[in-house]
Design a protein around this motif. Structure first.
Motif, PDB file in Angstrom:
ATOM      1  N   THR A  26       1.906   3.082   6.481  1.00 26.83           N
ATOM      2  CA  THR A  26       2.356   1.689   6.459  1.00 26.83           C
ATOM      3  C   THR A  26       2.100   1.073   5.091  1.00 26.83           C
ATOM      4  OG1 THR A  26       1.639   1.548   8.748  1.00 26.83           O
ATOM      5  CG2 THR A  26       2.223  -0.508   7.669  1.00 26.83           C
ATOM      6  N   ARG A  61       1.802   2.544   2.240  1.00 33.98           N
ATOM      7  CA  ARG A  61       2.727   3.112   1.259  1.00 33.98           C
ATOM      8  C   ARG A  61       4.115   2.506   1.435  1.00 33.98           C
ATOM      9  NH1 ARG A  61       2.685   5.451  -2.618  1.00 33.98           N
ATOM     10  NH2 ARG A  61       3.272   7.627  -2.400  1.00 33.98           N
ATOM     11  N   VAL A 112      -3.780   3.008  -5.191  1.00 33.03           N
ATOM     12  CA  VAL A 112      -4.225   1.733  -4.621  1.00 33.03           C
ATOM     13  C   VAL A 112      -4.442   1.871  -3.109  1.00 33.03           C
ATOM     14  CG1 VAL A 112      -3.533  -0.646  -4.172  1.00 33.03           C
ATOM     15  CG2 VAL A 112      -3.157   0.360  -6.421  1.00 33.03           C
ATOM     16  N   ARG A 168      -7.830   0.867  -1.284  1.00 32.83           N
ATOM     17  CA  ARG A 168      -7.870  -0.305  -0.406  1.00 32.83           C
ATOM     18  C   ARG A 168      -7.965   0.050   1.057  1.00 32.83           C
ATOM     19  NH1 ARG A 168      -3.395  -4.449  -2.408  1.00 32.83           N
ATOM     20  NH2 ARG A 168      -4.015  -4.610  -4.593  1.00 32.83           N
ATOM     21  N   HIS A 169      -7.228   1.074   1.472  1.00 28.12           N
ATOM     22  CA  HIS A 169      -7.177   1.378   2.909  1.00 28.12           C
ATOM     23  C   HIS A 169      -7.955   2.644   3.261  1.00 28.12           C
ATOM     24  CE1 HIS A 169      -4.158  -1.673   3.988  1.00 28.12           C
ATOM     25  NE2 HIS A 169      -3.760  -1.493   2.748  1.00 28.12           N
ATOM     26  N   TYR A 229      -1.635   4.036   9.382  1.00 31.39           N
ATOM     27  CA  TYR A 229      -1.664   2.809   8.582  1.00 31.39           C
ATOM     28  C   TYR A 229      -1.652   3.092   7.089  1.00 31.39           C
ATOM     29  CZ  TYR A 229      -6.729   3.686   8.886  1.00 31.39           C
ATOM     30  OH  TYR A 229      -7.966   4.247   8.863  1.00 31.39           O
ATOM     31  N   ARG A 246     -12.543   2.448   2.445  1.00 30.97           N
ATOM     32  CA  ARG A 246     -13.296   1.578   3.344  1.00 30.97           C
ATOM     33  C   ARG A 246     -13.365   2.164   4.752  1.00 30.97           C
ATOM     34  NH1 ARG A 246     -14.009  -4.380   4.145  1.00 30.97           N
ATOM     35  NH2 ARG A 246     -14.361  -4.561   6.367  1.00 30.97           N
ATOM     36  N   ASN A 247     -12.271   2.681   5.232  1.00 34.64           N
ATOM     37  CA  ASN A 247     -12.280   3.247   6.577  1.00 34.64           C
ATOM     38  C   ASN A 247     -13.022   4.576   6.634  1.00 34.64           C
ATOM     39  OD1 ASN A 247     -10.749   1.299   8.145  1.00 34.64           O
ATOM     40  ND2 ASN A 247      -9.085   1.817   6.780  1.00 34.64           N
TER      41      ASN A 247
END
Lengths: 285, 315, 549
Positions: free
Chosen positions: B215, B217, B225, B229-230, B212, B233-234
């Motif tokens: 995805t 990118r 970013v 953002r991705h 993901y 958090r994960n």
């Protein structure tokens, strides 16, 4: 699957892994020092010689003497032996009880797993220090106390690693093939599961070894660990603390010894992880 | 989310229940005669009998256990044998030192570890990463009490900037109190931060190799970013696990660090109680610390669900 | 003018060449199919087009989007191009979506990034795009998380993400490989409809010739980083000139030689399953809820004759694997009766159980996961001989292992090697050798060729057909791939939702499917010859229409 890496033998890679090599050197230094102390130390440390106290480094006493006139280097060597023995036995306890528990949880699932995991949670709720305090209340302070307290805390750690490793294998078809061959759960665990998680356990063992050295130092700093005349790094630091203003070097050496040994075993563990990592191995396929 | 919480809460009370049994058995049942332990072998038979009477040791074991637990639930932790005041008062007074200390240390270690770990992951394999990783390796190997002694030597003895130990009490002003907690908090936080930074780095590196991320990118998001953002958090999911476990180490750490700095905290209270054989204080004090660790684990579990929607069952 | 073109594109990773002088171009609204087996470089072409190459990659040549050169373009430029002008649909819809973000957030993210619009406005557009890709309209869709959707729905979300900003060029890398055939047909139809209607250009990457032949206007065949042949779809397949492409086409519709050993329809069945039910407890949603059960296999009965090859087809979750595991004795049936060699394997003595287990062995799907990486091939293949412990000598054991290896076309020397020294196809041979070593009467093969490239797949099918005739072994052949089942089985059983919906001789079921589900399955299955025929008809029709006007 595209592979871009040429196969390199693990031993050849070992010589290329910087952390493995540094770790091996540092850990060997401590291990050898501790081992030699079994037969020989520069000076005896069980007699106090106040006339000789607080000497600076000399050809007689390479690292000087403490406030009771004991040779620092000798104390450090015996301290190395103490902390390694305590940490090793504690790792042994963790492996002995934790691994079977973890494997049991992974293979039996259901209630057994729940019971093992909840017991894990329970033990995690008692940091080694609290266990040591409780055990001291029961048995009084001593090396055995430290070993048990640290060992108990190691049990859930190894249980977790063993369970996680076994679960990650659980979907593999080769385990099904073994069952179709009429092999019992225990046999499959011994033949297939244990060898395949051995790497994980070895790496974890080196990490727990270094954590054990840290914990032993902490306990003996509080006076809950090995008692005199046995030397231990933690208690050396405790005694040095009162002399901070006059003889700061007394606090320096034992601390450095702890850092060197913990760093050594950690680096060794990291290096081993890199060398034995199944993901890296797979890429070499 | 609600039922997940209820389930977790149930597990929490079970763990606490089991822990209380362990503490009780170790301190009251296994030693045989707690009164003998508290007074020593040379104690007179009549003083022993008096203490047994005072502690209610003549009652059956089960009654004593139930009374202890029910008492704690109502805030009655017994009377300290050495200080001769209610243990609850002692604990409240000492917690006012220990809890801020642990909180400051936890915040400090997170504040240090997160940016460092993220930076190392972002510049993976570069000199910056190698440098940070080398430093954290040393940080992990640093025993916090030795680090504390060094801090005292540098900042208190040599530079005379900060107090070398002791605690003036919060009634002497918040600033004075905080001043006394700075060095202990740093000593506790730095080795923890080293571990946390390494976990953050490796978690983030793992996450950044997920599909993901590609995805994101492919949507046109820039590398930076995407990372924020991705990635972050994960990556928090594994980091939270370690953060929860670390609290357990932090509690252990306070016991030692409070001794280095002569801070009147919970850990020192229990430690002194054990040397003074004040089993009543030890029993309840240990229970409070265990409850604290379990409670934090519970909060971490909830935070887990907040970060990872897959854990929220139902909808 | 071409919307997108690659010219003499070469890519190396750490010095290993992956793409060699690859050139292709797409006109407006055109679909180009890129086919090849694993390692042919087709996915790398897609990543190069997006300029998302892995670390250590170097590239040479030219890639143009309209007039703009992409090779060597700055990151900032590419961030504007990606998602806005060129978009991509990935293979695995589960892992391509961030598990911790809502569908609404993930689809609107690209819109908010590329266009100046409010979040409210972006979500409105997201809702429209989601409807466009055929997701049911409901207010909660935007707030759902990926794990709450089915595989097909997830892939629709991935497509929605790719087309949200109305790009002119779309890349789809194996967009349906992870999906069931009926879902695959829907997703392919959706892609085609979107591309045609919006005049988008599509680069469709697939290992499946049938899918490409059905979808693409032009096709390029790749091997080892090179395009070996390309041209308009119909014409290309009619006049294949490169030996590799000929071999590829042959392998993809390969049919092994027919059975030589005749079946005896009156023989006592080897395996008989009567009214089999298998249920699983579902996790409780709350502490107070009553436990629910999922019925994976629902009252299934079937028989397998000696030497017979029976196919079991159905989509994921239809219960075929559970049925296989129960037949293998790995799981106990909840209800019903199994009889193998006339005995119930769950009610026999230990000694008889060993004999029954010798009679039924298995071959699994994943050629990587089915071996213990720490055991040699000899040890792996010998494992089922555990069932003969105390009965045969060590020498006899070795003899059996060597015989099994030779039966599958491997050499005795291979016995001392480790699994990682073998390729996927060879590993599947080893797996078959392991299944053969106890001389079983029945082999349960669970998707044995699904993970293999078509050319390897043809070889393994030949091997299985050969063993069927030579050793007289019966198969329960489980697969989602109808063409494979058609090639190797005498009889076929179709499962849906845990039940058998149709059963009959393979030829009859595929020629004249009776049950609507079977019909749908057969219709949805991609078939190279059928789609070429369809295409040919359409071409003729178009030509006559042109001549008339």
């Amino acid at each position: 699957m595209d592979t871009f890496e040429a196969p390199i033998h693990p031993f050849r890679r070992a010589w290329k892994s910087r952390s493995f090599l540094i770790g091996l050197c540092l850990a060997s230094l401590i291990l050898i020092a501790g081992f030699i102390s079994l037969f020989w130390t520069p000076h005896a440390i069980d007699s106090l010689n106040v006339a000789n106290r607080l000497q600076a480094s000399s050809s007689q006493h390479w690292l000087g003497t403490d406030q009771y006139g004991r040779d620092i280097l000798s104390m450090l060597m015996i301290g190395a032996r103490t902390s390694i023995i305590v940490a090793l036995i504690a790792v042994g306890i963790g492996l002995l009880f934790g691994v079977p528990l973890g494997l049991l949880a992974a293979t039996k699932r259901g209630l057994v797993e729940e019971a093992v995991m909840r017991t894990n949670d329970l033990i995690f709720a008692f940091p080694a220090i609290l266990s040591a305090i409780l055990i001291t209340a029961l048995l009084g302070p001593g090396a055995v106390n430290a070993v048990i307290a640290i060992g108990i805390f190691n049990i859930p750690v190894f249980a977790r690693v063993a369970r996680g490793g076994a679960l990650s294998l659980s979907g593999r078809d080769f385990l099904l093939a073994a069952r179709l061959s009429g092999k019992s759960g225990l046999r499959i665990t011994l033949e297939h599961v244990l060898p395949n998680i051995a790497n994980l356990l070895i790496v974890q063992a080196t990490i727990q070894l270094s954590l054990g050295i840290l914990a032993e130092a902490g306990l003996s700093y509080l006076g809950l660990g090995p008692q005199p005349p046995l030397a231990s790094w933690g208690r050396m630091l405790n005694e040095a603390q009162t002399m901070m203003a006059f003889a700061p070097q007394l606090a320096l050496y034992p601390g450095l010894a702890i850092v060197v040994s913990v760093l050594g075993f950690n680096l060794l563990g990291d290096g081993l992880r890199d060398l034995l990592d199944p993901r890296l191995r797979r890429r070499i396929r | 989310m609600f039922s997940y919480g209820v389930l977790r809460l149930l597990g929490l009370s079970l763990t606490l229940f089991a822990a209380s049994i362990v503490v009780f058995v170790v301190l009251e049942v296994l030693p045989g005669d707690p009164a003998q332990v508290m007074l020593g072998i040379s104690a007179q038979e009549d003083t022993l009998a008096a203490l047994r009477e005072q502690l209610g040791l003549n009652a059956p074991v089960l009654t004593r256990y139930v009374d202890w637990v029910l008492g704690m639930l109502q805030g009655d932790f017994g009377i300290s044998y050495t200080y001769n005041v209610p243990v609850s008062e002692l604990i409240a007074e000492r917690a006012a030192v220990s809890l801020p200390l642990a909180a400051i240390a936890l915040i400090l270690s997170t504040a240090i570890a997160f940016p460092i770990g993220i930076m190392a992951a972002r510049f993976r394999g570069k000199a910056l990463d190698t440098g940070i990783m080398g430093l954290t390796q040393v940080g992990i190997a640093l025993p916090n009490f030795w680090f504390a002694i060094l801090l005292v030597y540098v900042f208190a003895i040599t530079l005379r900037l900060l107090p070398s130990g002791g605690f003036p009490g919060w009634d002497q002003g918040v600033l004075n109190g905080l001043e006394a907690l700075i060095l202990p908090a740093i000593a506790l936080a730095l080795p923890q931060a080293a571990i946390l930074a390494r976990v953050m780095r490796s978690a983030l590196i793992d996450v950044m190799s997920e599909d993901y991320i590609r995805t994101a990118r492919a949507k046109g998001l820039s590398a930076r970013v995407t990372l924020w953002r991705h990635g972050v958090r994960n990556a928090l999911i594994p980091v939270l696990t370690i953060l929860g476990l670390q609290f357990s180490f932090l509690v252990a750490g306070t016991v030692i660090i409070e001794n280095v700095f002569y801070l009147p905290g919970l850990g020192r209270l229990i430690f002194q109680a054990i040397t003074q054989r004040d089993l009543i204080t030890v029993k309840s004090g240990v229970m409070v610390l265990v409850a604290l660790v379990v409670l934090i684990t519970f909060i971490v579990d909830l935070a887990y669900a907040a970060v990872d929607p897959r854990l929220r069952r139902g909808r | 003018m071409a919307v997108f073109s690659a010219k003499n594109l070469s890519v190396s990773i750490n010095g290993t060449p992956i793409l060699k002088n690859v050139s292709f171009s797409l006109a407006k609204g055109e679909i180009l199919g890129l086919v090849g087996e694993s390692g042919s470089g087709k996915s790398m072409s897609a990543l190069a087009a997006m300029q998302l190459l892995p670390d250590g990659a170097t590239q040479d040549g030219s890639i143009r989007y309209k007039k703009h050169e992409i090779v060597g373009a700055s990151e900032r430029t590419m961030n504007e191009v990606r998602g806005r002008s060129i978009s991509m649909v990935f293979q695995e819809p589960m892992t391509a979506l961030n598990p911790t973000k809502t569908i609404g957030d993930q689809v609107s993210e690209g819109l908010l990034w590329h266009f100046k619009m409010t979040r409210q406005r972006a979500l409105e557009r997201t809702q429209k795009v989601l409807e466009r890709v055929g997701l049911p309209f409901d207010n909660h869709m935007l707030d759902r998380y990926p794990h709450q959707l089915s595989g097909g729905q997830r892939q629709r979300v991935v497509i929605a993400m790719a087309i949200a900003c109305k790009p002119r060029f779309l890349i789809a890398d194996e967009p349906t490989t992870a999906l069931d055939v009926t879902i695959q047909a829907q997703i392919l139809a959706l892609l085609k409809e979107i591309v045609r209607k919006d005049q988008m250009s599509l680069l469709l990457i697939s290992h499946d010739l049938a899918v490409v032949a059905d979808m693409a206007d032009r096709v390029a065949i790749m091997k080892d980083g090179e395009i070996v042949e390309h041209g308009p779809t119909g014409q290309l397949f009619r006049t294949l000139s490169h030996p590799y492409s000929q071999q590829l086409v042959e392998a993809s519709s390969h049919i092994p030689k027919a059975r030589t050993r005749p079946l005896d329809p009156d023989a006592k069945p080897l395996l008989a399953v009567e009214g089999l039910v298998r249920t699983y407890p579902l996790p409780k949603r709350s502490v107070f809820e009553k436990r629910q059960y999922h019925t994976a296999v629902n009252t299934v009965s079937l028989r397998i004759l000696p030497h017979e090859s029976v196919g079991l087809v159905g989509e994921s979750g239809c219960g075929k694997s559970t049925l296989a595991r129960t037949v293998l004795g790995l799981e106990e049936p909840t209800k019903g009766h199994i009889s193998f060699l006339g005995k119930n394997p769950f009610e026999v003595s230990h000694k008889e159980e060993k004999a029954l287990k010798r009679g039924i062995q298995a071959v699994f799907q994943d050629p990587y996961g089915s071996f213990d990486p720490r055991h040699t091939i000899a040890k792996t293949v010998a494992e089922p001989l555990h069932l003969l412990r105390h009965e045969i000598s060590e020498t006899a054991k070795n003899g059996k292992v060597i015989a099994a290896l030779e039966a599958v076309g491997l050499k005795p020397q291979d016995a001392h090697k480790y699994p990682h020294e073998f390729s996927g196809g060879q590993r599947q041979r080893i797996a078959i050798a392991r299944a053969l070593v106890t001389e079983p009467q029945l082999i349960v093969a669970d998707e044995p060729v699904s993970a293999l490239d078509v050319s390897i797949r043809a070889q393994i099918l030949d091997l299985l057909a050969d063993l069927r005739d030579r050793l007289g072994v019966a198969y329960l052949f489980i697969s989602h791939d109808l063409s494979v089942v058609q090639a190797i089985t005498d009889r076929v059983i179709v499962m849906n939702g845990g039940r058998i919906v149709e059963e009959g001789s393979t030829e009859q079921v595929f020629r004249h499917p009776k049950h609507p589900y079977t019909r749908m399955l057969v219709a949805a299955a991609p078939d190279l010859n059928a789609s070429l025929k369809r295409r040919h008809k359409a071409e003729i029709k178009a030509r006559t229409a042109r001549q008339k006007s």
